[in-house]
Every structure is written in structure tokens, then in C-alpha cells.
Design an enzyme around this catalytic site. Structure first.
Site, PDB file in Angstrom:
ATOM      1  N   SER A  51      40.958 106.195  51.401  1.00  0.00           N
ATOM      2  CA  SER A  51      42.265 106.240  50.727  1.00  0.00           C
ATOM      3  C   SER A  51      42.547 107.618  50.136  1.00  0.00           C
ATOM      4  CB  SER A  51      42.309 105.212  49.603  1.00  0.00           C
ATOM      5  OG  SER A  51      41.895 103.958  50.076  1.00  0.00           O
TER       6      SER A  51
HETATM    7  N1  SAH Z   1      37.362 102.291  49.604  1.00  0.00           N
HETATM    8  C1  SAH Z   1      37.189 102.800  50.929  1.00  0.00           C
HETATM    9  C2  SAH Z   1      38.445 102.580  51.747  1.00  0.00           C
HETATM   10  C3  SAH Z   1      38.111 101.933  53.022  1.00  0.00           C
HETATM   11  S1  SAH Z   1      39.492 101.307  53.923  1.00  0.00           S
HETATM   12  C4  SAH Z   1      36.762 104.251  50.918  1.00  0.00           C
HETATM   13  O1  SAH Z   1      36.689 104.859  49.844  1.00  0.00           O
HETATM   14  O2  SAH Z   1      36.447 104.758  51.998  1.00  0.00           O
HETATM   15  C5  SAH Z   1      39.387  99.581  53.570  1.00  0.00           C
HETATM   16  C6  SAH Z   1      38.153  98.878  54.052  1.00  0.00           C
HETATM   17  O3  SAH Z   1      38.341  97.486  53.756  1.00  0.00           O
HETATM   18  C7  SAH Z   1      37.905  98.950  55.566  1.00  0.00           C
HETATM   19  O4  SAH Z   1      36.681  99.578  55.799  1.00  0.00           O
HETATM   20  C8  SAH Z   1      37.937  97.497  56.013  1.00  0.00           C
HETATM   21  O5  SAH Z   1      36.979  97.187  57.019  1.00  0.00           O
HETATM   22  C9  SAH Z   1      37.610  96.754  54.727  1.00  0.00           C
HETATM   23  N2  SAH Z   1      38.052  95.353  54.668  1.00  0.00           N
HETATM   24  C10 SAH Z   1      39.239  94.817  55.099  1.00  0.00           C
HETATM   25  N3  SAH Z   1      39.268  93.488  54.858  1.00  0.00           N
HETATM   26  C11 SAH Z   1      38.074  93.167  54.255  1.00  0.00           C
HETATM   27  C12 SAH Z   1      37.505  91.950  53.782  1.00  0.00           C
HETATM   28  N4  SAH Z   1      38.140  90.760  53.871  1.00  0.00           N
HETATM   29  N5  SAH Z   1      36.256  91.980  53.243  1.00  0.00           N
HETATM   30  C13 SAH Z   1      35.573  93.152  53.155  1.00  0.00           C
HETATM   31  N6  SAH Z   1      36.059  94.340  53.579  1.00  0.00           N
HETATM   32  C14 SAH Z   1      37.303  94.350  54.130  1.00  0.00           C
END
Ligand code: SAH
Length: 202
Positions: A51
Site C-alpha cells: 500500500s
Molecule cells: N499490508 C501489505 C499489503 C498487502 S496487499 C503490505 O504492507 O505489503 C493485501 C494482501 O491481503 C494481499 O497480499 C492479499 O493476498 C491479502 N488478502 C486478501 N484477502 C485476504 C484474506 N481473506 N485473508 C488474508 N489475507 C488476505
């Protein structure tokens, strides 16, 4: 980056300090490292993105609501960047990720960088996570079209769920758990990858 965040309205010095000490360039591929401190989301593999710093800062600011945090859950570990930032503002951080390869990369990175108060797990945040009750805050890093009510149950009173919510337009939404029921407020318009169900390997 910190001055820019301050200019964009992030006022919580604890959050600004946390973003100031976590090396964002070590959470992205080397080829993208030169853009790590720009206010952009960047690809992290498996079709997911890290993000924007502003969104991470805003989510942390809303989660903290000006008070120290004890136990926090992040849903969507991704590359582990936001978990590392949360580790600076909370005593214990739990972070779950549904994609196995992202989770293992984040686990190695967080461990080697010394973020020892973060525990990561390969799990699906759309399912029951009762063992973590009571949480002071939950930060969801993926956009949901409907409010996942089971997450509100995990919060201590006055705990906050910060989640990108909406189907056509997404807003960073703050849900505050009250003694009975909850209060809900919309903040910035945001754009997140979708909140999906089920765990996968890649
Ligand atoms: N906070 C992260 C952002 C990653 S993007 C960072 O700093 O890099 C969001 C992430 O949420 C993705 O990797 C995706 O696979 C995960 N995600 C989406 N739905 C999810 C769920 N139901 N349970 C766990 N992870 C999930």
C-alpha cells in the site's frame, strides 16, 4: 517521505516516527527500491501490492486513535511492510496472509530485520479467528464489499477495525466497538486489492 505525510494531514507523531524507522526499500524487489519512498503502491508478486505510505500511515493513525496499542491484528501481510510499521506502535502484532508464497517471504524478511513482536500465519481473514480475542485494533489491507461482522466480535470495547470498504468506490472505514454495537465512520477514498476467501499456495 515523513514531511510529505505530515503535509498530507498525518498528525500522530508516534505513527510518523514508525514510518520513519521502517526501511520500506527492503520490502520491495531491488529493481523497485528507488521508488520505495514515493507515495505509490508497488507490486509485490502474486498480483498483490504494497500500500501507499499515506494509506499505511492513515490506517495506523486511525488504529491508534492517539493511544498505545497492546494487541493488533493485520489481515493481508503481503510483503510485511505494514506489519513492521505496526510492530513499532503496538506491543504484539499478529498478521495473517492467504497467499503462502507472500507469507513465507514476509516471515523471513520480518525475522531477518528483527521485528520479533510480529507473528505471521498462513490463514484466511474471512474465517473465524476467535483465539485472538481481545484485540485493540484490526487493520485490513484488502478491500471488502461488505463489513466482515465476525472481525468486530474480536475487538475489545473501544477497539477499532480499520478496513477499506465499498463496491464501486472504496473508503477507508473506521469501526469502533462499543459496549453494545458499534459506531462507523468513513475516511479517505482508497484503492485496495480485493479481500478474498480461502488460502492458496501462490
Ligand atoms: N499490508 C501489505 C499489503 C498487502 S496487499 C503490505 O504492507 O505489503 C493485501 C494482501 O491481503 C494481499 O497480499 C492479499 O493476498 C491479502 N488478502 C486478501 N484477502 C485476504 C484474506 N481473506 N485473508 C488474508 N489475507 C488476505
Amino acid at each position: 517521505m515523513i514531511d510529505r505525510l505530515r503535509g498530507e494531514g498525518i498528525a500522530d507523531e508516534v505513527v510518523l516516527q514508525a514510518l520513519g524507522v521502517v526501511p520500506r526499500h527492503l520490502f520491495v524487489e531491488e529493481a523497485l527500491a528507488s521508488r520505495a519512498y514515493d507515495d505509490v503502491s508497488l507490486p509485490i508478486g502474486s498480483g498483490q501490492t504494497i500500500s501507499r505510505p499515506l494509506t499505511v500511515a492513515r490506517s495506523c493513525e486511525l488504529a491508534r486513535a492517539g493511544a498505545p496499542l497492546n494487541r493488533v491484528l493485520e489481515i493481508g501481510t503481503g510483503c510485511g511492510y505494514q506489519a513492521a510499521v505496526l510492530s513499532q506502535i503496538a506491543k504484539e502484532v499478529y498478521s495473517i496472509e492467504r497467499i503462502g508464497t507472500l507469507l513465507s517471504g514476509a516471515r523471513v524478511r520480518l525475522r531477518s530485520l528483527g521485528y520479533h513482536n510480529v507473528r505471521v500465519k498462513h490463514a484466511d481473514g474471512s474465517e473465524a479467528l476467535d483465539a485472538l480475542f481481545p484485540l485493540n485494533a484490526i487493520v485490513v489491507a484488502a478491500g471488502a464489499s461488505a463489513l466482515p461482522e465476525h472481525l468486530i466480535e474480536l475487538l475489545a470495547p473501544q477497539g477499532r477495525l480499520i478496513i477499506p470498504l465499498g463496491s464501486t468506490k472504496q473508503y477507508l472505514t473506521e469501526v469502533i466497538k462499543l459496549e453494545s454495537g458499534y459506531d462507523i465512520k468513513n475516511h479517505d477514498e482508497v484503492s485496495f486489492v480485493p479481500f478474498l476467501s480461502g488460502v492458496v499456495v501462490k
